[in-house]
Design a protein around this motif. Sequence first.
Motif, PDB file in Angstrom:
ATOM      1  N   PRO A 161     -11.544 -60.265 -14.735  1.00 44.17           N
ATOM      2  CA  PRO A 161     -11.444 -61.359 -13.780  1.00 44.17           C
ATOM      3  C   PRO A 161     -10.411 -61.001 -13.062  1.00 44.17           C
ATOM      4  N   ILE A 180     -15.351 -60.291 -20.397  1.00 41.86           N
ATOM      5  CA  ILE A 180     -15.098 -61.645 -20.396  1.00 41.86           C
ATOM      6  C   ILE A 180     -14.237 -61.991 -21.808  1.00 41.86           C
ATOM      7  N   TYR A 186     -17.791 -67.582 -13.209  1.00 39.75           N
ATOM      8  CA  TYR A 186     -17.307 -66.368 -12.813  1.00 39.75           C
ATOM      9  C   TYR A 186     -18.251 -66.102 -11.302  1.00 39.75           C
ATOM     10  N   ASN A 250     -12.790 -65.639 -11.169  1.00 33.11           N
ATOM     11  CA  ASN A 250     -12.817 -66.900 -11.789  1.00 33.11           C
ATOM     12  C   ASN A 250     -12.967 -67.805 -10.803  1.00 33.11           C
TER      13      ASN A 250
END
Length: 379
Positions: A161, A180, A186, A250
Amino acid sequence: MNIRSSTLSLAVIATLALSGCDKLPLPGIKQATGGGGNSLKLDKEARGELTSSSGVNYNDGSRHQIYTLRLEANQAIELQLGGALNGSLAVYKGPLLVASTANTQGMGEDGSQASATSLAFRSTEAGEYTVAVNGAQASAYGPYVLTAKPIVAYDGKPLTPGGNAIDWLISESQDYKFTIANAGLYVITAESANFDTVLKVSGNGVEEENDDGGNGLNSRLQMYLEPGEYTANVRSLADTRGSFKLAIANSTLEAGTVVRDGTELPLNQRVNGLLGSGGSRSFNLVLSQHSRVSFDARSSDFDTVLEVSGNGVNAEDDDGGNGTNSRLDLNLAPGTYTVDVRSLGGNSGSFTLQASAANGNLNRSTAADAIEAAAASAD
């Protein structure tokens, strides 16, 4: 040269051969006015303005300004066009078009430029490239700011991310691994100025796909993901090739948001939920007495569809609320009901759901009379 590099080179050549030319007449052809080019430096702003004295694009009468940009071979670059100008970008190597933005990309519904227009591409060889700032139509004039920034091309490593991959689509579809570490919301996007992207995310019990959930023909998935390994698959809807950007970011998830099916729906209390692309979110409602219940499903991300079923009831609504929101008013007997919220167009996003008991003390005979009255009026 490895197989991927060889294939990439062939893809670039094929793309250039089939591209044709954009609005800008081919370099070397005399312009009606203003054909000179300025130097564009990496990480430096170039400020300009399209006016009636700017170069003319012969196909539609719009205006342009030309810049030269010197690049190394296989260098990844992102161009940004900001300012008041309603415009687009095109990049040439000699007479061949390397990349361009669609004329409508970055525009608002009223035709004004909604935000900065961006274009990511890779240089095919070392040397000078021509960057053209084009007006969207003959009446498009105004100031602009143009920047060229180096970007890190995809190195094959798993994404995380906050990261992104700039790559060329050189096969029917391509997979990208990402990890993740923390459960949360997300946003995964696949953006391209060269083709209509289709994005699919799978792994860890999840599988969702999106075509045009982002701006224009770009793809966007907003998903609640548990820690684990996932795969993002990118393909072209029309089997076209070219460069694209895959990004994972995010997103903020409000505390208490429902992300799993089967959660109990309390009366007279608003619940926040998250809907995945092409799916639905299911709640359980338990009534201990006859009640008249109003159900409201609202979302600014998608067109809601609301369904209540169980205990002999099967009711559905699309736009009974304000705008594209859903609303149902039902007289319900004691029992257990399933309340489903769906997206009409298959988009993902957040929503709110509330079940309000307008008549908590409604008795059995009153409920029966109300149901019979409703049936009679329907006949």
